[in-house]
Design a protein around this motif. Structure first.
Motif, PDB file in Angstrom:
ATOM      1  N   LYS A   1       0.712  -1.186  -0.011  1.00  0.00           N
ATOM      2  CA  LYS A   1      -0.017   0.062  -0.050  1.00  0.00           C
ATOM      3  C   LYS A   1       0.711   1.210  -0.128  1.00  0.00           C
ATOM      4  CE  LYS A   1      -2.610   2.576   3.231  1.00  0.00           C
ATOM      5  NZ  LYS A   1      -3.557   2.703   4.708  1.00  0.00           N
TER       6      LYS A   1
ATOM      7  N   LEU B   1       1.055   4.225  -2.875  1.00  0.00           N
ATOM      8  CA  LEU B   1       0.564   5.599  -2.498  1.00  0.00           C
ATOM      9  C   LEU B   1       1.793   6.362  -3.050  1.00  0.00           C
ATOM     10  CD1 LEU B   1      -1.295   5.367   0.785  1.00  0.00           C
ATOM     11  CD2 LEU B   1      -2.129   5.963  -1.511  1.00  0.00           C
TER      12      LEU B   1
ATOM     13  N   ASP C   1      -9.996   1.071   1.837  1.00  0.00           N
ATOM     14  CA  ASP C   1     -10.473   0.945   0.532  1.00  0.00           C
ATOM     15  C   ASP C   1     -11.170   2.324   0.152  1.00  0.00           C
ATOM     16  OD1 ASP C   1      -8.855  -1.122   0.135  1.00  0.00           O
ATOM     17  OD2 ASP C   1     -10.701  -2.557   0.504  1.00  0.00           O
TER      18      ASP C   1
ATOM     19  N   TYR D   1     -11.058   9.165  -4.956  1.00  0.00           N
ATOM     20  CA  TYR D   1     -10.292   8.051  -4.603  1.00  0.00           C
ATOM     21  C   TYR D   1      -9.026   8.339  -4.974  1.00  0.00           C
ATOM     22  CZ  TYR D   1      -8.479   3.457  -3.757  1.00  0.00           C
ATOM     23  OH  TYR D   1      -7.698   2.408  -3.228  1.00  0.00           O
ATOM     24  N   PRO D   2      -8.049   8.256  -3.781  1.00  0.00           N
ATOM     25  CA  PRO D   2      -8.175   8.153  -2.534  1.00  0.00           C
ATOM     26  C   PRO D   2      -8.685   9.380  -2.030  1.00  0.00           C
ATOM     27  CG  PRO D   2      -5.936   8.128  -2.961  1.00  0.00           C
ATOM     28  CD  PRO D   2      -6.534   8.193  -4.097  1.00  0.00           C
TER      29      PRO D   2
ATOM     30  N   PHE E   1      -3.186  10.560   2.533  1.00  0.00           N
ATOM     31  CA  PHE E   1      -4.350   9.890   1.990  1.00  0.00           C
ATOM     32  C   PHE E   1      -4.948   8.908   3.148  1.00  0.00           C
ATOM     33  CE2 PHE E   1      -0.868  10.293  -1.236  1.00  0.00           C
ATOM     34  CZ  PHE E   1      -1.441  10.996  -2.005  1.00  0.00           C
TER      35      PHE E   1
ATOM     36  N   LYS F   1     -11.105   6.680 -11.352  1.00  0.00           N
ATOM     37  CA  LYS F   1     -11.159   7.030  -9.901  1.00  0.00           C
ATOM     38  C   LYS F   1     -10.587   8.380  -9.825  1.00  0.00           C
ATOM     39  CE  LYS F   1      -9.789   2.316  -8.333  1.00  0.00           C
ATOM     40  NZ  LYS F   1      -8.793   1.598  -7.487  1.00  0.00           N
TER      41      LYS F   1
ATOM     42  N   TYR G   1       0.368   8.197  -6.398  1.00  0.00           N
ATOM     43  CA  TYR G   1      -0.035   9.491  -5.766  1.00  0.00           C
ATOM     44  C   TYR G   1       0.866  10.416  -5.506  1.00  0.00           C
ATOM     45  CZ  TYR G   1      -4.121   6.701  -6.485  1.00  0.00           C
ATOM     46  OH  TYR G   1      -5.441   5.881  -7.136  1.00  0.00           O
TER      47      TYR G   1
END
Length: 287
Positions: free
Chosen positions: A126, A130, A287, A180-181, A283, A241, A134
């Protein structure tokens, strides 16, 4: 971290070589390459890669048919269509065939890695997703935005920030991230840097020509543009998203403490000749 396996399907030897080159020194490893659909199906069954890059035009079938054959073997197969064409009809047909993402040649290496990271997040983790998919697009937006707004070059660093509080003296612009997110972005800098920034942006001759209100409003407007650009960078890749930004809120003063509970947060610092300019992007977990 164990390498994530990628299979490249493209009838062009040059395209295959370029894609393989793009993945060097990343978390991804090319485990197989196919020049046609029959070979792609056979190699997928042998290697079971985590993700497949798929050309549209193959000598014995198109990329959509090839993708359908692969998904007949593995309904969870993750496939990225990489083609010279990218129109609405093609995307719609690809979605029906189970293709996960679409990219158009020539591809940008960062965009490719971002896409693969997102599709393989269960394997790469994860925090890595991110950061790569992101936080780094926001870092690029900060670097590009500073140059386009005030002509300032910068060296940008990105690191995981595990602090639960952000302490700021100067100015902090807080912008919510929806979609999202979910999360938020905070652009901050010290007072001296704020005044120098606004002097350049407003084309003033000296710091004395800048009021406190002008300085903070200049930073607020710039932060809104930079964060908006970061969101656009992400939305260009992940069409399904979409992220959006909320109106900015600005705080000025010394010893400002901003809490960031339940956020996976990254600290992005742009080192410039007028001082450090920071962006703290968090973030929401889950989910």
């Amino acid at each position: 971290m164990e390498k994530v396996k990628v299979m490249i399907v493209d009838d062009s030897k040059i395209s295959r070589a370029m894609l393989e080159g793009n993945l060097k020194k990343t978390n991804f490893e090319v485990c197989a390459m196919a020049a046609n659909a029959a070979e792609a199906v056979q190699l997928y069954a042998e290697h079971r890669p985590a993700v497949v890059t798929m050309d549209m035009n193959l000598p014995d079938a198109d990329g959509i048919e090839c993708s359908q054959r692969i998904r007949a073997i593995d309904s969870d197969a993750k496939i990225v269509m990489i083609s010279a064409m990218k129109d609405a009809s093609l995307v719609a047909k690809g979605r029906e065939a189970g293709i996960s993402a679409f990219m158009q040649k020539p591809i940008n290496t960062n965009d490719l890695i971002d896409t693969l990271m997102m599709l393989c997040q269960n394997k790469v983790g994860k925090v890595a997703v991110l950061r790569e998919s992101y936080a780094k697009p926001f870092a690029r937006a900060l670097q590009q935005g500073l140059f386009s707004l005030v002509g300032v070059h910068s060296e940008v660093e990105v690191e995981l920030d595990e602090r639960r509080f952000l302490d700021v003296s100067g100015v902090a612009v807080i912008i919510g991230l929806t979609g999202y997110p979910v999360g938020r972005a905070i652009v901050s800098m010290e007072a001296d840097t704020m005044h120098k920034f606004s002097m350049i942006m407003l084309d003033k001759e000296s710091l004395e020509d800048i009021t406190e209100e002008e300085a903070s409003e200049s930073v607020e407007e710039s932060a809104n543009i930079i964060v908006g650009r970061g969101v656009s960078n992400i939305n260009d890749i992940f069409k399904d998203k979409e992220m959006r930004i909320t109106p900015p809120g600005t705080i000025c003063g010394s010893n400002i403490r901003i809490a960031s509970p339940k956020l996976t947060t990254f600290r992005i610092v742009a080192k410039t000749r007028i001082g450090d300019i920071s962006m703290n992007v968090g973030f929401a977990e889950g989910d």
